[in-house]
Design a protein around this motif. Structure first.
Motif, PDB file in Angstrom:
ATOM      1  N   ARG A 196      62.385 -99.157 -55.294  1.00  0.00           N
ATOM      2  CA  ARG A 196      62.986 -97.923 -54.832  1.00  0.00           C
ATOM      3  C   ARG A 196      63.971 -98.180 -53.689  1.00  0.00           C
ATOM      4  NH1 ARG A 196      57.659 -93.978 -54.616  1.00  0.00           N
ATOM      5  NH2 ARG A 196      57.284 -93.898 -56.893  1.00  0.00           N
ATOM      6  N   SER A 197      63.614 -99.145 -52.847  1.00  0.00           N
ATOM      7  CA  SER A 197      64.507 -99.487 -51.733  1.00  0.00           C
ATOM      8  C   SER A 197      65.838-100.013 -52.247  1.00  0.00           C
ATOM      9  CB  SER A 197      63.853-100.537 -50.829  1.00  0.00           C
ATOM     10  OG  SER A 197      62.654-100.033 -50.264  1.00  0.00           O
ATOM     11  N   ARG A 241      67.840 -97.063 -53.520  1.00  0.00           N
ATOM     12  CA  ARG A 241      68.373 -96.293 -52.395  1.00  0.00           C
ATOM     13  C   ARG A 241      69.569 -97.005 -51.768  1.00  0.00           C
ATOM     14  NH1 ARG A 241      62.851 -95.064 -51.164  1.00  0.00           N
ATOM     15  NH2 ARG A 241      62.803 -96.795 -49.676  1.00  0.00           N
ATOM     16  N   LEU A 242      69.477 -98.370 -51.674  1.00  0.00           N
ATOM     17  CA  LEU A 242      70.578 -99.145 -51.115  1.00  0.00           C
ATOM     18  C   LEU A 242      71.821 -99.055 -51.988  1.00  0.00           C
ATOM     19  CD1 LEU A 242      71.524-101.153 -48.933  1.00  0.00           C
ATOM     20  CD2 LEU A 242      70.685-102.992 -50.409  1.00  0.00           C
TER      21      LEU A 242
END
Length: 278
Positions: free
Chosen positions: A2-3, A6-7
């Motif tokens: 997920r990170s 998001r990035l």
């Protein structure tokens, strides 16, 4: 995960810009001959520079092995030369060819000193390699010393920079010989004695081994005359010899073995004792 998403979403405009830039460059290079040639030339220069740097690093780490191979090859060529000279020096006796008087064994210096009053040199070859006491040590540039002690895998000897040892040396030009010995001062110079005044000397005259000992063959380079004087009340010159071997950078050497040294010793002993052989 997920990170990462998001990035990507956060930096979407910038990433899209990079993708479009790459696509633009590809189109320009593919569809314009001038830009394509310039790009290829630039990439080739960068690639060549990388390869050149890599090759330099690889060659640096291979230097030790290359030097060892060169030392062994040099010893092999010296042995061949000695055999050739021995075989063809006398055409009358060519049918009765004798074994070479000298053999050369390559070795690496593992310890050496130049700043003491009595300097020694240690080699990585010993008894199992054919090294024996009283064998000469030479470098590609000139004589180095003489073997004095031998173990199974190592050997040690006096270097020229040791006042305990002298070398029978001669002027290459005139053939007059004397004794060369180090005075314990400058590691680059030794002193040649017993050369009479009537001999014409010049700076730069070459000094070589005389061949009047069982240690070194005749004609191995020792150095050149860099100064001489005629002391009053004396019959011989005071001669300074600039040594040809650089004792601060010696790495690979050859040990010279005289295959006939025992015969010479026996003959000398019989002569001194007043006996003769059968």
């Amino acid at each position: 995960m997920r990170s990462l998403f998001r990035l990507l979403i956060k930096n979407y405009p910038f990433l899209l810009f990079l993708v479009l830039e790459v696509i633009s460059v590809v189109f320009i290079v593919n569809y314009n001959s001038f830009q394509r040639a310039s790009f290829l030339n630039s990439s080739n220069a960068v690639t060549a520079g990388i390869y050149n740097s890599y090759s330099g690093v690889v060659q640096y780490f291979r230097l030790a092995r290359v030097n060892a191979e060169l030392s062994e090859e040099n010893a092999r060529l010296l042995n061949m030369l000695e055999n050739y000279q021995n075989a063809f020096s006398d055409s009358i006796r060519i049918a009765h060819k004798q074994d070479s008087a000298f053999q050369y064994i390559p070795a690496r210096v593992i310890n050496n000193s130049v700043n003491k009053q009595q300097n020694y040199i240690t080699l990585n070859k010993g008894r199992k390699d054919g090294i024996k006491p009283d064998q000469g040590i030479v470098s590609p540039n000139g004589i180095v010393g003489i073997v004095t002690n031998v173990s199974e895998s190592y050997s040690m000897g006096l270097s020229v920079l040791n006042p305990r040892w002298s070398v029978s040396a001669k002027l290459q030009k005139s053939g007059f010989y004397g004794s060369l010995v180090w005075d314990g001062e400058d590691y680059q110079r030794a002193q040649l004695s017993e050369i009479p005044f009537h001999i014409n000397l010049q700076l730069g005259d070459t000094i070589v081994t005389s061949g009047y000992s069982s240690v070194f063959p005749e004609g191995i380079l020792i150095g050149t005359i860099d100064a001489f004087d005629r002391p009053e009340g004396e019959n011989y010159y005071t001669i300074s010899v600039l040594l040809s071997a650089d004792f601060k950078s010696i790495t690979y050497v050859e040990v010279i073995g005289n295959n006939r040294i025992e015969e010479l010793r026996t003959l000398k002993s019989e002569t001194e004792n007043g006996t003769t052989g059968n």
